[in-house]
Design an enzyme around this catalytic site. Sequence first.
Site, PDB file in Angstrom:
ATOM      1  N   ARG A 177       0.818  -1.211   0.000  1.00 57.41           N
ATOM      2  CA  ARG A 177       0.000   0.000   0.000  1.00 57.41           C
ATOM      3  C   ARG A 177       0.849   1.256   0.000  1.00 57.41           C
ATOM      4  NH1 ARG A 177      -4.625  -0.714   3.978  1.00 57.41           N
ATOM      5  NH2 ARG A 177      -3.736   1.012   5.138  1.00 57.41           N
ATOM      6  N   ARG A 181       8.043   7.210  -4.474  1.00 55.48           N
ATOM      7  CA  ARG A 181       7.944   8.259  -5.509  1.00 55.48           C
ATOM      8  C   ARG A 181       9.270   8.983  -5.677  1.00 55.48           C
ATOM      9  NH1 ARG A 181       3.517  10.766  -2.289  1.00 55.48           N
ATOM     10  NH2 ARG A 181       1.659   9.550  -2.800  1.00 55.48           N
ATOM     11  N   ARG A 255      -5.265  -7.973  15.695  1.00 54.55           N
ATOM     12  CA  ARG A 255      -4.415  -7.040  16.418  1.00 54.55           C
ATOM     13  C   ARG A 255      -5.325  -5.961  16.978  1.00 54.55           C
ATOM     14  NH1 ARG A 255       0.201  -7.893  18.561  1.00 54.55           N
ATOM     15  NH2 ARG A 255       1.216  -5.896  18.112  1.00 54.55           N
ATOM     16  N   ARG A 286       2.601   5.392  16.951  1.00 60.60           N
ATOM     17  CA  ARG A 286       2.302   6.714  16.398  1.00 60.60           C
ATOM     18  C   ARG A 286       1.867   7.655  17.504  1.00 60.60           C
ATOM     19  NH1 ARG A 286      -1.302   4.786  11.199  1.00 60.60           N
ATOM     20  NH2 ARG A 286      -2.702   3.833  12.695  1.00 60.60           N
ATOM     21  N   GLU A 311      -0.401   5.572  20.309  1.00 59.91           N
ATOM     22  CA  GLU A 311      -1.015   4.290  19.914  1.00 59.91           C
ATOM     23  C   GLU A 311      -0.099   3.129  20.284  1.00 59.91           C
ATOM     24  OE1 GLU A 311      -3.372   5.903  15.942  1.00 59.91           O
ATOM     25  OE2 GLU A 311      -2.372   3.947  15.896  1.00 59.91           O
ATOM     26  N   TYR A 359      -8.965  -6.405   5.722  1.00 65.86           N
ATOM     27  CA  TYR A 359      -8.271  -5.184   6.133  1.00 65.86           C
ATOM     28  C   TYR A 359      -8.791  -4.015   5.273  1.00 65.86           C
ATOM     29  CZ  TYR A 359      -3.913  -2.628   7.411  1.00 65.86           C
ATOM     30  OH  TYR A 359      -2.972  -1.740   7.868  1.00 65.86           O
ATOM     31  N   ASP A 361     -10.149  -0.274   4.278  1.00 68.58           N
ATOM     32  CA  ASP A 361     -10.208   1.131   4.632  1.00 68.58           C
ATOM     33  C   ASP A 361     -11.666   1.578   4.538  1.00 68.58           C
ATOM     34  OD1 ASP A 361      -7.671   1.774   5.364  1.00 68.58           O
ATOM     35  OD2 ASP A 361      -7.002   2.339   3.363  1.00 68.58           O
TER      36      ASP A 361
HETATM   37  P1  FAD Z   1     -16.484  -0.916  12.632  1.00 70.27           P
HETATM   38  O1  FAD Z   1     -16.240   0.525  12.516  1.00 70.27           O
HETATM   39  O2  FAD Z   1     -15.557  -1.728  13.481  1.00 70.27           O
HETATM   40  O3  FAD Z   1     -17.989  -1.113  13.175  1.00 70.27           O
HETATM   41  C1  FAD Z   1     -18.467  -2.345  13.652  1.00 70.27           C
HETATM   42  C2  FAD Z   1     -19.445  -2.049  14.778  1.00 70.27           C
HETATM   43  O4  FAD Z   1     -20.122  -3.261  15.147  1.00 70.27           O
HETATM   44  C3  FAD Z   1     -18.766  -1.548  16.052  1.00 70.27           C
HETATM   45  O5  FAD Z   1     -19.312  -0.305  16.432  1.00 70.27           O
HETATM   46  C4  FAD Z   1     -19.051  -2.636  17.084  1.00 70.27           C
HETATM   47  O6  FAD Z   1     -19.236  -2.107  18.399  1.00 70.27           O
HETATM   48  C5  FAD Z   1     -20.334  -3.247  16.536  1.00 70.27           C
HETATM   49  N1  FAD Z   1     -20.550  -4.618  16.995  1.00 70.27           N
HETATM   50  C6  FAD Z   1     -19.712  -5.673  16.864  1.00 70.27           C
HETATM   51  N2  FAD Z   1     -20.259  -6.771  17.414  1.00 70.27           N
HETATM   52  C7  FAD Z   1     -21.480  -6.398  17.897  1.00 70.27           C
HETATM   53  C8  FAD Z   1     -22.509  -7.099  18.599  1.00 70.27           C
HETATM   54  N3  FAD Z   1     -22.407  -8.401  18.937  1.00 70.27           N
HETATM   55  N4  FAD Z   1     -23.615  -6.404  18.943  1.00 70.27           N
HETATM   56  C9  FAD Z   1     -23.745  -5.079  18.646  1.00 70.27           C
HETATM   57  N5  FAD Z   1     -22.793  -4.385  17.999  1.00 70.27           N
HETATM   58  C10 FAD Z   1     -21.679  -5.035  17.631  1.00 70.27           C
HETATM   59  N6  FAD Z   1      -9.640   3.557   7.225  1.00 70.27           N
HETATM   60  C11 FAD Z   1      -9.360   4.581   6.396  1.00 70.27           C
HETATM   61  O7  FAD Z   1      -9.930   4.688   5.312  1.00 70.27           O
HETATM   62  N7  FAD Z   1      -8.450   5.552   6.742  1.00 70.27           N
HETATM   63  C12 FAD Z   1      -7.772   5.517   7.928  1.00 70.27           C
HETATM   64  O8  FAD Z   1      -6.962   6.408   8.207  1.00 70.27           O
HETATM   65  C13 FAD Z   1      -8.045   4.431   8.821  1.00 70.27           C
HETATM   66  N8  FAD Z   1      -7.404   4.351   9.994  1.00 70.27           N
HETATM   67  C14 FAD Z   1      -7.683   3.327  10.839  1.00 70.27           C
HETATM   68  C15 FAD Z   1      -7.014   3.261  12.072  1.00 70.27           C
HETATM   69  C16 FAD Z   1      -7.300   2.242  12.960  1.00 70.27           C
HETATM   70  C17 FAD Z   1      -6.583   2.184  14.299  1.00 70.27           C
HETATM   71  C18 FAD Z   1      -8.245   1.236  12.602  1.00 70.27           C
HETATM   72  C19 FAD Z   1      -8.545   0.102  13.547  1.00 70.27           C
HETATM   73  C20 FAD Z   1      -8.904   1.293  11.387  1.00 70.27           C
HETATM   74  C21 FAD Z   1      -8.633   2.320  10.494  1.00 70.27           C
HETATM   75  N9  FAD Z   1      -9.304   2.428   9.280  1.00 70.27           N
HETATM   76  C22 FAD Z   1      -9.014   3.453   8.429  1.00 70.27           C
HETATM   77  C23 FAD Z   1     -10.316   1.425   8.866  1.00 70.27           C
HETATM   78  C24 FAD Z   1     -11.738   1.828   9.259  1.00 70.27           C
HETATM   79  O9  FAD Z   1     -11.831   1.933  10.660  1.00 70.27           O
HETATM   80  C25 FAD Z   1     -12.702   0.732   8.753  1.00 70.27           C
HETATM   81  O10 FAD Z   1     -12.602   0.590   7.374  1.00 70.27           O
HETATM   82  C26 FAD Z   1     -14.158   1.030   9.090  1.00 70.27           C
HETATM   83  O11 FAD Z   1     -14.301   1.411  10.424  1.00 70.27           O
HETATM   84  C27 FAD Z   1     -14.938  -0.216   8.852  1.00 70.27           C
HETATM   85  O12 FAD Z   1     -16.264  -0.030   9.271  1.00 70.27           O
HETATM   86  P2  FAD Z   1     -17.086  -1.278   9.790  1.00 70.27           P
HETATM   87  O13 FAD Z   1     -18.490  -0.825   9.896  1.00 70.27           O
HETATM   88  O14 FAD Z   1     -16.777  -2.478   8.965  1.00 70.27           O
HETATM   89  O15 FAD Z   1     -16.488  -1.641  11.234  1.00 70.27           O
HETATM   90  N1  UDP Z   2       4.624   1.007   7.773  1.00 71.27           N
HETATM   91  C1  UDP Z   2       5.958   1.071   8.131  1.00 71.27           C
HETATM   92  N2  UDP Z   2       6.455   2.246   8.607  1.00 71.27           N
HETATM   93  C2  UDP Z   2       5.677   3.354   8.757  1.00 71.27           C
HETATM   94  C3  UDP Z   2       4.320   3.284   8.371  1.00 71.27           C
HETATM   95  C4  UDP Z   2       3.814   2.093   7.891  1.00 71.27           C
HETATM   96  O1  UDP Z   2       6.668   0.097   8.019  1.00 71.27           O
HETATM   97  O2  UDP Z   2       6.197   4.391   9.214  1.00 71.27           O
HETATM   98  C5  UDP Z   2       4.104  -0.293   7.287  1.00 71.27           C
HETATM   99  C6  UDP Z   2       3.580  -1.184   8.433  1.00 71.27           C
HETATM  100  O3  UDP Z   2       3.878  -2.520   8.091  1.00 71.27           O
HETATM  101  C7  UDP Z   2       2.099  -0.944   8.406  1.00 71.27           C
HETATM  102  C8  UDP Z   2       1.857  -0.803   6.893  1.00 71.27           C
HETATM  103  O4  UDP Z   2       3.016  -0.090   6.412  1.00 71.27           O
HETATM  104  O5  UDP Z   2       1.379  -2.033   8.940  1.00 71.27           O
HETATM  105  C9  UDP Z   2       0.597  -0.013   6.536  1.00 71.27           C
HETATM  106  O6  UDP Z   2       0.642   1.205   7.221  1.00 71.27           O
HETATM  107  P1  UDP Z   2      -0.521   2.255   7.160  1.00 71.27           P
HETATM  108  O7  UDP Z   2      -0.111   3.412   8.005  1.00 71.27           O
HETATM  109  O8  UDP Z   2      -0.845   2.506   5.736  1.00 71.27           O
HETATM  110  O9  UDP Z   2      -1.761   1.443   7.748  1.00 71.27           O
HETATM  111  P2  UDP Z   2      -2.639   1.539   9.063  1.00 71.27           P
HETATM  112  O10 UDP Z   2      -1.773   1.082  10.181  1.00 71.27           O
HETATM  113  O11 UDP Z   2      -3.065   2.953   9.219  1.00 71.27           O
HETATM  114  O12 UDP Z   2      -3.762   0.597   8.765  1.00 71.27           O
END
Ligand code: FAD
Ligand code: UDP
Length: 404
Positions: A177, A181, A255, A286, A311, A359, A361
């Site tokens: 991902r 560049r 994780r 981070r 984090e 995984y 976004d």
């Molecule tokens: P979720 O947001 O996890 O929603 C699922 C919901 O179901 C939760 O609220 C949970 O409480 C509920 N649930 C589960 N089981 C039950 C149950 N038994 N009863 C009732 N409720 C329940 N994406 C990006 O595009 N850009 C980013 O920068 C980015 N950063 C991220 C950073 C982190 C740390 C993480 C973890 C994810 C990140 N993502 C990012 C991904 C993004 O969070 C997900 O793509 C998005 O939240 C997915 O939505 P979802 O509805 O599938 O899941």
């Molecule tokens: N990564 C890394 N160094 C960095 C940032 C990211 O090696 O400074 C790697 C790491 O393996 C990470 C992956 O790139 O799991 C994807 O990172 P990104 O920040 O895109 O994903 P996020 O953790 O936000 O899902």
Amino acid sequence: MNKKYDYLIVGSGLFGATFAHLATRRGKRCLVIDRRPHLGGNIRCECVEGINVHLYGAHIFHTDNREVWEFVNAITEFNRYTNCPVANYKGRLYNLPFNMNTFCQMWGPLTPAEARGKIEEQRREAVEALGGRAPQNLEEQALTLVGNDIYRTLIQEYTEKQWGRRCTDLPAFIIRRLPVRFVFDNNYFNDRYQGIPVGGYNRLVEGLLAGSDCRTGVDFFHSDYRDWRRHADRLVYTGPLDEYFGFRLGRLDWRTVSFRTRVEETPNYQGNAVVNYTSHDVPYTRVIEHKHFECFGPEVDACPRTVVSEEYPAEYKPGMEPYYPVNDERNNALADAYRALAAREQGVLFGGRLAEYRYYDMAPVVEKVLALFAAPAGEESVFAAEESLFAAGEGPVPPAGEGQ
Ligand code: FAD
Ligand code: UDP
């Protein structure tokens, strides 16, 4: 029997909320339940010191898909935030993603041609070692992409902290991902559209859920809703895939991350929304300074304080929040076995990061739900192949201790 709802939606994250929105627009009645005390899943924000704090980690919306971008902007306006993270390795700062700025910081000033030459030299050994075969793991992928110096400084220790596994035991796709560049461009994403909702993600969630009935603090498995057919014709399940089936085939690994958030008595703590700590010496991966997602230029100093979150990645244990699927061989095979069970569930749609064990976004989640609702040509208001979305089967398994 005439049910109160067409859909019971378990989970108010982006998948559940987008589904509820599109279904409501088509005249369907939706009930959305969530076990957390709030709506929005991982994109939930909380206002602290006038700053929208991303409660579940930094969330930056980015996509190449115009339809997705227009869809979310029609719900609420997005700002011009562009993610330009900085990496701190043992006190030295490097720009991300890997671009001319990074190469200059790593090796001293270079032209793009010289930088290409340097990367080629750095990659050579790893490319030769592969002998023409595709990289099998994250280490091979990184070494053949950017070579030794960048791998050791910016990737290896960060990745091992993030995933709690050696880079040789992780799939190559995780690192694919990241852009490489030969221009001075610190934008973390190649996508055409990027931003944060003006006023925070809660506005997006509120807009998506307008018109649906919502209940928080309700766990599907520990409530009357488990017997969902009494309430709705169909179930949309966005919780963990293995949990739906009572973990009967074994537990999927995840994780998780814990966040330590504090207020700092300064208007500008680190000068950037995201600073990655890429060395093992620092326990967190981070530090997020939330105000930079929505305050630009002089707005940064207008608020005298700031909110930062460290984090700390960790191995998931029952009772924690599952965040990242671990897509190694064992877990992929187990997830496939669960997907086969899911495909036989009658009237149930499994969607989102947890229920698909993918995984994702944010934008691909929205894209997926839009595709589910896309009308076949000439039949605008009809669900596309709705019947085939909701397959046949037995119903959710009661949680352990309640008998099966
Ligand atoms: P979720 O947001 O996890 O929603 C699922 C919901 O179901 C939760 O609220 C949970 O409480 C509920 N649930 C589960 N089981 C039950 C149950 N038994 N009863 C009732 N409720 C329940 N994406 C990006 O595009 N850009 C980013 O920068 C980015 N950063 C991220 C950073 C982190 C740390 C993480 C973890 C994810 C990140 N993502 C990012 C991904 C993004 O969070 C997900 O793509 C998005 O939240 C997915 O939505 P979802 O509805 O599938 O899941
Ligand atoms: N990564 C890394 N160094 C960095 C940032 C990211 O090696 O400074 C790697 C790491 O393996 C990470 C992956 O790139 O799991 C994807 O990172 P990104 O920040 O895109 O994903 P996020 O953790 O936000 O899902």
